[in-house]
Design a protein around this motif. Structure first.
Motif, mmCIF file in Angstrom:
data_model
loop_
_atom_site.group_PDB
_atom_site.id
_atom_site.type_symbol
_atom_site.label_atom_id
_atom_site.label_comp_id
_atom_site.label_asym_id
_atom_site.label_seq_id
_atom_site.Cartn_x
_atom_site.Cartn_y
_atom_site.Cartn_z
ATOM 1 N N TRP A 84 -49.404 24.772 31.979
ATOM 2 C CA TRP A 84 -48.775 24.808 30.665
ATOM 3 C C TRP A 84 -49.825 24.832 29.559
ATOM 4 O O TRP A 84 -49.699 25.584 28.594
ATOM 5 C CB TRP A 84 -47.840 23.610 30.474
ATOM 6 N N LEU A 87 -51.340 28.363 29.277
ATOM 7 C CA LEU A 87 -50.427 29.313 28.624
ATOM 8 C C LEU A 87 -50.226 28.978 27.151
ATOM 9 O O LEU A 87 -50.240 29.867 26.291
ATOM 10 C CB LEU A 87 -49.078 29.330 29.346
ATOM 11 N N HIS A 88 -50.028 27.705 26.864
ATOM 12 C CA HIS A 88 -49.784 27.301 25.481
ATOM 13 C C HIS A 88 -50.989 27.589 24.587
ATOM 14 O O HIS A 88 -50.839 28.091 23.475
ATOM 15 C CB HIS A 88 -49.427 25.815 25.429
ATOM 16 N N THR A 117 -44.084 30.397 20.502
ATOM 17 C CA THR A 117 -45.207 29.948 21.322
ATOM 18 C C THR A 117 -44.785 28.823 22.249
ATOM 19 O O THR A 117 -45.102 28.831 23.448
ATOM 20 C CB THR A 117 -46.362 29.466 20.418
ATOM 21 N N SER A 121 -44.497 29.383 26.343
ATOM 22 C CA SER A 121 -45.391 28.612 27.210
ATOM 23 C C SER A 121 -44.586 27.786 28.215
ATOM 24 O O SER A 121 -44.962 27.697 29.389
ATOM 25 C CB SER A 121 -46.315 27.713 26.390
ATOM 26 N N THR A 125 -44.594 28.738 32.249
ATOM 27 C CA THR A 125 -45.001 27.714 33.215
ATOM 28 C C THR A 125 -43.931 27.546 34.287
ATOM 29 O O THR A 125 -44.245 27.489 35.484
ATOM 30 C CB THR A 125 -45.256 26.372 32.501
#
Length: 141
Positions: A84, A87-88, A117, A121, A125
């Motif tokens: 996470w 990706l975030h 966003t 994310s 995930t």
């Protein structure tokens, strides 16, 4: 000269920075803070990746030891959080890049990009871990 210093001394003490006593928390403020936190988390998570790669280069016993630790439920939680955070932070970087081009500076667009966003994310995930768990036949062991 004495009058000028008397005037300065008679003014009310003001805070050096208004910070959160004045401003209420907005989504863009929270996302900025989370972006910094995920950057720090990625540093620690990358050390785990280096440890895994070093174990793979050291031999099967070390590799089995590291994958055994990462295969436990606390290890899986750490890897889920790392996924996470990765990706975030990447999507946050794209958001900042959009702002660097001079676009998206209206308050509604700033808020929309922040929520997008966060949503992407989380969804990314869950999709990645769903794929991994399904391809492994259920649980990571």
């Amino acid at each position: 000269m004495a009058e000028a210093s008397a005037k300065r001394g008679s003014q009310a003490e003001r805070p050096l920075s208004p910070h959160l006593q004045i401003y209420s928390m907005t989504i863009s403020m929270a996302m900025s803070i989370v972006h910094r936190i995920t950057g720090a988390a990625l540093y620690v998570g990358t050390l785990l990746v280096v440890w895994l790669l070093a174990a793979a280069a050291s031999g099967p016993e070390q590799f089995d030891f590291v994958t055994g630790l990462l295969g436990t439920w606390p290890g899986q939680i750490v890897l889920f959080g790392y996924t996470w955070a990765l990706l975030h932070h990447a999507l946050g970087g794209i958001r900042y890049f959009i702002w660097d081009t001079g676009r998206g500076y209206t308050i509604p667009m700033i808020d929309r990009l922040c929520w997008i966003t966060l949503a992407l994310s989380a969804a990314g995930t869950i999709l990645i871990w769903g794929y991994v768990l399904l391809s492994w036949g259920g649980a990571a062991s």
